[in-house]
Design a protein around this motif. Structure first.
Motif, PDB file in Angstrom:
ATOM      1  N   SER A 227       0.817  -1.215   0.000  1.00 62.32           N
ATOM      2  CA  SER A 227       0.000   0.000   0.000  1.00 62.32           C
ATOM      3  C   SER A 227       0.852   1.267   0.000  1.00 62.32           C
ATOM      4  CB  SER A 227      -0.932   0.005   1.214  1.00 62.32           C
ATOM      5  OG  SER A 227      -0.178   0.021   2.424  1.00 62.32           O
ATOM      6  N   SER A 228       2.135   1.137   0.344  1.00 63.79           N
ATOM      7  CA  SER A 228       3.034   2.295   0.367  1.00 63.79           C
ATOM      8  C   SER A 228       3.776   2.490  -0.950  1.00 63.79           C
ATOM      9  CB  SER A 228       4.058   2.139   1.496  1.00 63.79           C
ATOM     10  OG  SER A 228       4.968   1.082   1.206  1.00 63.79           O
ATOM     11  N   PHE A 229       3.525   1.634  -1.926  1.00 58.66           N
ATOM     12  CA  PHE A 229       4.306   1.680  -3.163  1.00 58.66           C
ATOM     13  C   PHE A 229       4.112   2.976  -3.947  1.00 58.66           C
ATOM     14  CE2 PHE A 229       5.250  -3.077  -4.161  1.00 58.66           C
ATOM     15  CZ  PHE A 229       5.901  -3.175  -2.946  1.00 58.66           C
ATOM     16  N   GLY A 230       3.036   3.693  -3.681  1.00 51.82           N
ATOM     17  CA  GLY A 230       2.839   4.977  -4.340  1.00 51.82           C
ATOM     18  C   GLY A 230       3.915   5.982  -4.000  1.00 51.82           C
ATOM     19  N   HIS A 231       4.643   5.732  -2.906  1.00 59.39           N
ATOM     20  CA  HIS A 231       5.747   6.611  -2.513  1.00 59.39           C
ATOM     21  C   HIS A 231       7.085   6.149  -3.083  1.00 59.39           C
ATOM     22  CE1 HIS A 231       3.082   8.615   0.307  1.00 59.39           C
ATOM     23  NE2 HIS A 231       2.736   7.438   0.804  1.00 59.39           N
ATOM     24  N   LEU A 232       7.085   5.031  -3.800  1.00 61.72           N
ATOM     25  CA  LEU A 232       8.322   4.439  -4.294  1.00 61.72           C
ATOM     26  C   LEU A 232       8.383   4.502  -5.812  1.00 61.72           C
ATOM     27  CD1 LEU A 232       8.554   1.294  -1.979  1.00 61.72           C
ATOM     28  CD2 LEU A 232       9.935   3.373  -1.852  1.00 61.72           C
ATOM     29  N   THR A 233       8.264   5.703  -6.353  1.00 58.18           N
ATOM     30  CA  THR A 233       8.270   5.837  -7.809  1.00 58.18           C
ATOM     31  C   THR A 233       9.628   6.243  -8.359  1.00 58.18           C
ATOM     32  OG1 THR A 233       7.631   8.163  -7.771  1.00 58.18           O
ATOM     33  CG2 THR A 233       5.852   6.527  -7.719  1.00 58.18           C
ATOM     34  N   GLY A 234      10.375   7.039  -7.607  1.00 57.97           N
ATOM     35  CA  GLY A 234      11.648   7.542  -8.114  1.00 57.97           C
ATOM     36  C   GLY A 234      11.497   8.480  -9.287  1.00 57.97           C
ATOM     37  N   VAL A 235      10.321   9.030  -9.466  1.00 60.51           N
ATOM     38  CA  VAL A 235      10.051   9.870 -10.629  1.00 60.51           C
ATOM     39  C   VAL A 235      10.935  11.115 -10.602  1.00 60.51           C
ATOM     40  CG1 VAL A 235       8.170  11.135  -9.496  1.00 60.51           C
ATOM     41  CG2 VAL A 235       8.206  10.930 -11.983  1.00 60.51           C
ATOM     42  N   VAL A 236      11.332  11.572 -11.790  1.00 61.55           N
ATOM     43  CA  VAL A 236      12.104  12.804 -11.963  1.00 61.55           C
ATOM     44  C   VAL A 236      11.214  13.809 -12.680  1.00 61.55           C
ATOM     45  CG1 VAL A 236      14.150  13.836 -13.003  1.00 61.55           C
ATOM     46  CG2 VAL A 236      14.265  11.521 -12.069  1.00 61.55           C
ATOM     47  N   LEU A 237      11.062  14.989 -12.118  1.00 60.28           N
ATOM     48  CA  LEU A 237      10.074  15.934 -12.626  1.00 60.28           C
ATOM     49  C   LEU A 237      10.629  16.960 -13.596  1.00 60.28           C
ATOM     50  CD1 LEU A 237       8.074  16.603  -9.335  1.00 60.28           C
ATOM     51  CD2 LEU A 237       7.536  14.988 -11.177  1.00 60.28           C
ATOM     52  N   ARG A 238      11.904  17.377 -13.436  1.00 61.80           N
ATOM     53  CA  ARG A 238      12.384  18.524 -14.199  1.00 61.80           C
ATOM     54  C   ARG A 238      13.699  18.227 -14.918  1.00 61.80           C
ATOM     55  NH1 ARG A 238      12.565  23.980 -11.228  1.00 61.80           N
ATOM     56  NH2 ARG A 238      12.724  24.636 -13.411  1.00 61.80           N
ATOM     57  N   ARG A 240      14.490  16.692 -18.821  1.00 64.96           N
ATOM     58  CA  ARG A 240      13.832  16.174 -20.028  1.00 64.96           C
ATOM     59  C   ARG A 240      14.248  14.751 -20.339  1.00 64.96           C
ATOM     60  NH1 ARG A 240      13.852  20.048 -25.112  1.00 64.96           N
ATOM     61  NH2 ARG A 240      12.585  21.197 -23.601  1.00 64.96           N
ATOM     62  N   GLU A 241      15.550  14.483 -20.232  1.00 63.13           N
ATOM     63  CA  GLU A 241      16.026  13.120 -20.546  1.00 63.13           C
ATOM     64  C   GLU A 241      15.537  12.109 -19.536  1.00 63.13           C
ATOM     65  OE1 GLU A 241      20.210  10.629 -21.050  1.00 63.13           O
ATOM     66  OE2 GLU A 241      20.230  12.639 -20.194  1.00 63.13           O
ATOM     67  N   LEU A 242      15.689  12.406 -18.250  1.00 64.64           N
ATOM     68  CA  LEU A 242      15.371  11.428 -17.229  1.00 64.64           C
ATOM     69  C   LEU A 242      13.875  11.279 -17.024  1.00 64.64           C
ATOM     70  CD1 LEU A 242      18.161  12.325 -14.680  1.00 64.64           C
ATOM     71  CD2 LEU A 242      18.050  10.323 -16.175  1.00 64.64           C
ATOM     72  N   SER A 243      13.096  12.322 -17.274  1.00 63.57           N
ATOM     73  CA  SER A 243      11.650  12.184 -17.154  1.00 63.57           C
ATOM     74  C   SER A 243      11.077  11.390 -18.316  1.00 63.57           C
ATOM     75  CB  SER A 243      10.979  13.572 -17.083  1.00 63.57           C
ATOM     76  OG  SER A 243      11.234  14.311 -18.255  1.00 63.57           O
ATOM     77  N   ALA A 244      11.824  11.342 -19.427  1.00 55.36           N
ATOM     78  CA  ALA A 244      11.374  10.542 -20.579  1.00 55.36           C
ATOM     79  C   ALA A 244      11.742   9.089 -20.445  1.00 55.36           C
ATOM     80  CB  ALA A 244      11.974  11.122 -21.877  1.00 55.36           C
TER      81      ALA A 244
END
Length: 246
Positions: A227-238, A240-244
């Motif tokens: 249920s906590s996996f929503g906090h484990l994304t590692g997403v990069v927001l800003r 261009r290369e890494l967010s793609a």
């Protein structure tokens, strides 16, 4: 190792290929050296790493993540295993500095036996990033058995594997030993089988990486709930290369 390659500044070394004999390239794509270390630091601190914990950086390479963990942890709490001593020496010279080594007192072993028992202590966290993606089943099983012996009861192992079908890898690796720089792949059920065979439990987590992260513990209670996996994304927001995508 070529002195010309060795002497390249990290900014220039970004033009090298993964596996080239430069401290920032030998451990993976040199253009992602900074991000891959930061990503590990973010993952472990998200999962509860604090400065008083003992951390084993298994296959610490050129301290890609260690250069962030060493100053964060209290003196004596960082442990790194890396058979290639030159990688650590280059990282100390060019990234960490001798003064920080003196102050933070990290521990290093250059054993090539995949043996995490060499330090004689137990760990709250173990990280093995892009190690098992180059290993036959014999080395994976040996490493996981060692992790079981040195992991605190409530400790966590974070390790990456390559899933079958990723990066054009469509057959499971059946050879033994160390395959670097070749990457090898396994089915998720095979990976979970390795973990169970070591007397551990584990789950895939959705932390962003071109490989797949697994969290592993001695008991199911030691693992964060799904249920906590929503906090484990590692997403990069800003970026261009890494967010793609990596």
């Amino acid at each position: 190792m070529s002195n010309d390659v060795k002497s390249l500044m990290r900014a220039d070394a970004k033009k090298l290929q993964p596996g080239d004999a430069h401290y920032s390239a030998y451990v993976g794509p040199p253009q992602h050296y900074d991000f891959m270390g930061a990503s590990q630091f973010r993952l472990l601190t998200t999962l509860g790493l604090r400065d008083h914990h003992r951390l084993l950086d298994f296959g610490c390479g050129s301290l890609r993540a260690g250069r962030l963990f060493i100053p964060y942890l209290l003196p004596g709490n960082y442990y790194g295993i890396e058979p290639n001593k030159w990688l650590i020496e280059e990282a100390i010279e060019k990234e960490v500095g001798r003064d920080q080594i003196r102050i933070k007192q990290p521990h290093f072993s250059h054993n090539s036996d995949f043996d995490s028992r060499v330090f004689g202590v137990k760990f709250n966290f173990i990280v093995a990033q892009s190690i098992f993606s180059h290993c036959g089943a014999d080395l994976i099983e040996a490493a996981l058995a060692g992790f079981r012996d040195v992991l605190e009861d409530d400790g966590l192992v974070l390790a990456t594997f390559v899933h079958l079908g990723a990066a054009g890898l469509n057959e499971e690796f059946t050879d033994k030993g160390w395959a670097y720089p070749r990457c090898v792949a396994y089915r998720p059920e095979t990976i979970l089988g390795f973990i169970r065979s070591a007397g551990l439990v584990g789950d895939w987590i959705p932390w962003r990486h071109w490989q797949d992260w697994y969290m592993i513990g001695r008991t199911r209670a030691a693992l964060p709930h799904k249920s906590s996996f929503g906090h484990l994304t590692g997403v990069v927001l800003r970026d261009r290369e890494l967010s793609a995508g990596l």
